[in-house]
Design a protein around this motif. Structure first.
Motif, PDB file in Angstrom:
ATOM      1  N   GLU A 142       0.770  -1.137  -0.076  1.00 55.00           N
ATOM      2  CA  GLU A 142       0.445   0.156  -0.071  1.00 55.00           C
ATOM      3  C   GLU A 142       1.245   1.768   0.052  1.00 55.00           C
ATOM      4  OE1 GLU A 142      -3.252  -0.333   2.954  1.00 55.00           O
ATOM      5  OE2 GLU A 142      -4.225   1.911   2.030  1.00 55.00           O
ATOM      6  N   HIS A 143       1.523   0.980   0.722  1.00 53.62           N
ATOM      7  CA  HIS A 143       3.053   2.472   0.603  1.00 53.62           C
ATOM      8  C   HIS A 143       3.213   3.105  -0.119  1.00 53.62           C
ATOM      9  CE1 HIS A 143       5.844  -0.290   2.353  1.00 53.62           C
ATOM     10  NE2 HIS A 143       6.870   0.537   1.789  1.00 53.62           N
ATOM     11  N   LYS A 144       3.778   1.836  -1.312  1.00 55.61           N
ATOM     12  CA  LYS A 144       4.162   1.786  -2.419  1.00 55.61           C
ATOM     13  C   LYS A 144       3.762   2.424  -3.744  1.00 55.61           C
ATOM     14  CE  LYS A 144       8.164  -0.646  -1.321  1.00 55.61           C
ATOM     15  NZ  LYS A 144       9.134  -0.200  -1.210  1.00 55.61           N
TER      16      LYS A 144
ATOM     17  N   SER B 126       6.135   6.047  -4.684  1.00 55.97           N
ATOM     18  CA  SER B 126       5.816   5.480  -3.346  1.00 55.97           C
ATOM     19  C   SER B 126       5.688   6.530  -2.064  1.00 55.97           C
ATOM     20  CB  SER B 126       6.943   4.584  -2.621  1.00 55.97           C
ATOM     21  OG  SER B 126       7.463   4.335  -3.393  1.00 55.97           O
ATOM     22  N   TYR B 127       4.860   6.756  -0.683  1.00 57.95           N
ATOM     23  CA  TYR B 127       4.715   7.507   0.128  1.00 57.95           C
ATOM     24  C   TYR B 127       5.897   7.462   0.997  1.00 57.95           C
ATOM     25  CZ  TYR B 127       3.647   9.612   4.444  1.00 57.95           C
ATOM     26  OH  TYR B 127       3.986  11.309   5.593  1.00 57.95           O
ATOM     27  N   ASN B 128       7.021   8.588   1.390  1.00 53.25           N
ATOM     28  CA  ASN B 128       8.341   8.332   1.883  1.00 53.25           C
ATOM     29  C   ASN B 128       9.121   7.440   1.858  1.00 53.25           C
ATOM     30  OD1 ASN B 128       9.523  10.312   3.572  1.00 53.25           O
ATOM     31  ND2 ASN B 128       8.261   9.117   5.704  1.00 53.25           N
TER      32      ASN B 128
ATOM     33  N   THR C  58       5.619  14.141  -4.731  1.00 56.16           N
ATOM     34  CA  THR C  58       6.438  15.296  -3.683  1.00 56.16           C
ATOM     35  C   THR C  58       6.562  14.508  -2.627  1.00 56.16           C
ATOM     36  OG1 THR C  58       4.440  16.528  -3.176  1.00 56.16           O
ATOM     37  CG2 THR C  58       5.192  17.520  -4.475  1.00 56.16           C
ATOM     38  N   ASP C  59       6.133  13.826  -2.173  1.00 56.05           N
ATOM     39  CA  ASP C  59       5.801  13.009  -0.662  1.00 56.05           C
ATOM     40  C   ASP C  59       6.891  11.866  -0.580  1.00 56.05           C
ATOM     41  OD1 ASP C  59       3.910  11.705  -2.167  1.00 56.05           O
ATOM     42  OD2 ASP C  59       2.611  12.022  -0.122  1.00 56.05           O
TER      43      ASP C  59
ATOM     44  N   GLU D 136       2.267  16.437  -7.833  1.00 50.59           N
ATOM     45  CA  GLU D 136       1.372  16.237  -6.421  1.00 50.59           C
ATOM     46  C   GLU D 136       0.891  14.805  -6.830  1.00 50.59           C
ATOM     47  OE1 GLU D 136       1.469  18.448  -3.548  1.00 50.59           O
ATOM     48  OE2 GLU D 136       2.533  19.913  -4.686  1.00 50.59           O
ATOM     49  N   PRO D 137       0.627  14.278  -5.671  1.00 45.73           N
ATOM     50  CA  PRO D 137       0.776  12.895  -5.138  1.00 45.73           C
ATOM     51  C   PRO D 137      -1.138  12.515  -5.313  1.00 45.73           C
ATOM     52  CG  PRO D 137       0.728  13.864  -3.007  1.00 45.73           C
ATOM     53  CD  PRO D 137       1.339  15.359  -3.498  1.00 45.73           C
TER      54      PRO D 137
END
Lengths: 376, 345
Positions: free
Chosen positions: B182-184, B256-258, B279-280, B298-299
């Motif tokens: 999910e975080h990917k 991915s997120y962070n 961006t994140d 932007e995500p």
């Protein structure tokens, strides 16, 4: 299915069980329907506190994304998993201490902890296989655990195939101190006898005495020492070109890997009568020479091995056939380890005698007398 | 030198963390060192058992048999050793940078808060035992400083064999190779594909532990009628396949997120592909300059869709950015010799 093979290792000390672990992973993956990986948990050679700490490590690790585990030795088998198969190839020597009359109170206490943790762990195992009869007897006596015999196969038979018969007998490692002098004197009596000892460490307490004996008996040209620990490949190349294999050990807990490797290389074995359970397959005059540990008897045996080469080679071929009959192969080993549950090992008739014509409980599909019953 | 290379792992899950360990092992051996690689299992997110596992790690003592311990994936750094060096990939993120996402909704937040404080205490102590602390990106170094007050040096992990990644032309696909988690945010890419106006295609490759997430992605592709434009290759692809797929791609995506590092964006660069990121996205963003070697959106699905369209419509610019990505990667000198010199200092 995802199967994690679990082993304990001392960093930088690669041993045979470590090689078996890798081979097992390889052969599990080779089936195609299984993914297998190896977990090697660091362990230290050491005293009580260390042993307990290393046991704690194993008991507190957790696993996810694993359907089954196959654990090979102390203390790695203590790792918890709901589907654990134990293929016991090495046990902790400390666990048998209470039987020694000289054991200290501390040793006994430690031993009690190990035994009770082991017993608990063995009850949780779906099935227990042992690499030797001696290991099976030990866990039956101390942990009331019933097991099935599953001797480890030769790690890589290809390395040992298609050898030739040279002019030396081969030993892996320096024989025990009480055997050194007998051996060297026997060799000095037989003019044709040549010996190569591999895997010799200069740090070994037997190294200097052995050197002394070789020089004193003027055997520098007949006995060769190969220094340093040998890789599997190198050992195999010595074994492949040997006339016969020398094993003066007195059995004990040994898995008998040297014996089956010599047989895989079609070499007869020269052994002494307190050889332990390797006796099961080394038969005097058929697949080797099994003689009393005296200069006289060893010299006679050496003489006949070197003078009647044809017979020696015939015994080597017979040894190879014996191994084939035992069917110690990786595919069969993997099948046995994966066979459908036999139920908790304690239910296995509680040691009730299995009829010789009944199917073997290992799940091989063969009759007991043609499978594991052969050893009983 | 005898070196223990220690990392945690989830059996049968392969990812960038294992690459770092195994590639480093190979290079250390090339430099004449003896290496014992130790992977220890670790199960996150179950508080009481998490600490008994950390206790187990702390009891593992290899100081007799090894001269140096290099700790990679958390919490391998808790192992004691008189000469310990960290190449820190990331915290146990649930209790650090992912904490704000978790804490308010969790029923046992008081207990979890306690766990978090305990874990931070252990981390503060055991990370400081290290002779040196290296991280894999500035994002990770900043987190170490912000959360634990620990200074560190960035040591970008190089690729194993950069020459394996080459450009074989440019087709119509934007490729995202990653574990499916999910975080990917593979879902962000699928959502974006609903909004694209060009004929750009998307290819997602990889496997993950979370079968529900993989299934949800498949359903979304069907429900949105995207089957002719989105390929979801839900399996582990080999390094050879990956270099082939990436080599022929129009561009690569990594949203991915962070993310801590993002190996994939480096592979893309060596294959002369522009990288689309958000961006994140953390560690990747620090290596992308918008419009130069990739695009940073932007995500949000619409923004990502616009970037996808731009990549497709202005092929010349996309190819130019891809080439720039390669020169940039070469300039930054992701170099194993440098890594080993620093780690063994």
């Amino acid at each position: 299915m995802k199967i994690l093979v679990i082993d304990s290792i001392v960093p930088f000390e690669n041993d045979r069980i470590g090689e078996i672990a890798r081979a097992l992973v390889h052969h599990l993956n080779a089936r195609g329907d299984i993914e297998s990986e190896l977990l090697r948990i660091p362990h230290r050679n050491g005293d009580g506190e260390r042993l307990l700490a290393d046991m704690d490590v194993c008991q507190n690790l957790r696993l996810e994304n694993v359907d089954r585990v196959i654990a090979l030795r102390f203390p790695s088998y203590l790792v918890h998993h709901r589907h654990k198969t134990l293929w016991l190839l090495q046990q902790c020597t400390q666990s048998w201490v209470p039987n020694e009359p000289t054991a200290s109170a501390e040793d006994r206490k430690l031993s009690d902890i190990i035994q009770s943790d082991d017993t608990q762990c063995f009850t949780e195992c779906r099935r227990i296989f042992v690499g030797s009869l001696a290991l099976g007897q030990q866990i039956e006596t101390h942990n009331h655990a019933t097991s099935h015999l599953l001797r480890p196969p030769v790690i890589n038979p290809v390395l040992l195939a298609d050898g030739e018969y040279g002019d030396y007998i081969f030993a892996n490692g320096i024989p025990a101190p009480n055997r050194l002098e007998i051996l060297i004197k026997a060799i000095s009596r037989v003019s044709a006898a040549r010996l190569i000892i591999a895997g010799v460490s200069k740090d070994s307490p037997q190294y200097e005495p052995l050197r002394g004996l070789i020089t004193a008996n003027n055997l520098v040209n007949k006995v060769t020492l190969e220094l340093g620990s040998l890789s599997h490949d190198k050992t195999a190349s010595f074994l492949k070109r040997a006339l016969a294999y020398l094993d003066l050990s007195s059995g004990g807990n040994s898995l008998g890997l040297d014996t089956i490797e010599a047989f895989a290389a079609a070499k007869p074995i020269l052994a002494v009568t307190d050889f332990g359970e390797k006796h099961e397959i080394v038969i005097d005059g058929e697949t080797g020479k099994v003689v009393p540990a005296t200069v006289e008897a060893l010299a006679n045996a050496l003489d006949s091995l070197f003078s009647d080469r044809e017979r020696t080679i015939r015994m080597g071929q017979a040894a190879h056939q014996t191994l084939n009959r035992l069917d110690l192969t990786w595919p069969r080993t993997v099948e046995t380890l994966l066979a459908p549950d036999l139920g908790p090992s304690g239910d296995q008739g509680n040691g009730a005698k299995i009829r010789r014509n009944a199917p073997c409980p290992c799940g091989s599909g063969k009759r007991y007398k043609h499978c594991h019953g052969r050893y009983n | 030198m005898k070196i223990a290379l220690v990392s945690s792992f989830v059996p049968f899950v392969l990812g960038g963390d294992r690459n770092i360990v195994e590639w480093l092992e190979e290079r250390l051996c090339d430099h004449g060192h003896q290496v014992e690689r130790i992977y220890l299992p670790f199960v996150e997110n179950i508080p009481p058992a998490m600490f008994s596992q950390i206790d187990a790690y702390q009891l593992i003592d290899m100081s007799d048999s090894t001269d140096l311990l290099i700790a990679i994936r958390s919490p391998a750094y808790v192992l004691p050793h008189p000469r310990k060096v960290l190449w820190f990939l990331s915290h146990i993120r649930t209790y650090y940078d992912n904490w704000p996402n978790l804490e308010p909704t969790h029923p046992n937040s008081a207990i979890l808060n306690g766990c978090r404080r305990q874990l931070m205490g252990i981390d503060n102590r055991t990370i400081r035992e290290a002779r040196r602390v290296f991280t894999i990106s500035h994002v990770v170094s900043k987190r170490l400083l912000d959360f634990n007050g620990i200074e560190s040096e960035v040591l970008y992990p190089p690729l194993h064999r950069p020459e394996q990644f080459r450009c074989h032309g440019y087709n119509d696909e934007v490729v995202f190779v990653s574990r499916i988690e999910e975080h990917k945010r593979q879902h962000l890419m699928i959502e974006a594909m609903r909004h694209v106006k060009s004929a750009v295609k998307l290819r997602l490759c990889g496997t993950g532990l979370d079968q529900f997430y993989s299934d949800a992605l498949k359903m979304a592709i069907d429900d949105y009628g995207l089957r002719d434009r989105v390929v979801f290759d839900n399996r582990r692809i080999s390094e050879d396949e990956k270099s082939d797929i990436v080599g022929r791609a129009l561009a690569c995506a990594f949203v991915s997120y962070n993310e801590d590092y993002g190996y994939f964006s480096l592979e893309a660069a060596y294959a002369q592909k522009a990288v689309l990121t958000t961006t994140d996205s953390g560690g990747i963003v620090e290596r992308i300059e918008h419009g130069v070697n990739g695009l940073i959106a932007e995500p949000q699905p619409e923004a990502v869709a616009a970037a996808l369209d731009a990549l497709y419509r202005d092929r010349d610019a996309t190819i130019r950015m891809g080439r720039a990505a390669e020169s940039r990667a070469r300039e930054l000198k992701f170099d194993w010799d440098h890594v080993i010199t620093r780690l063994l200092l």
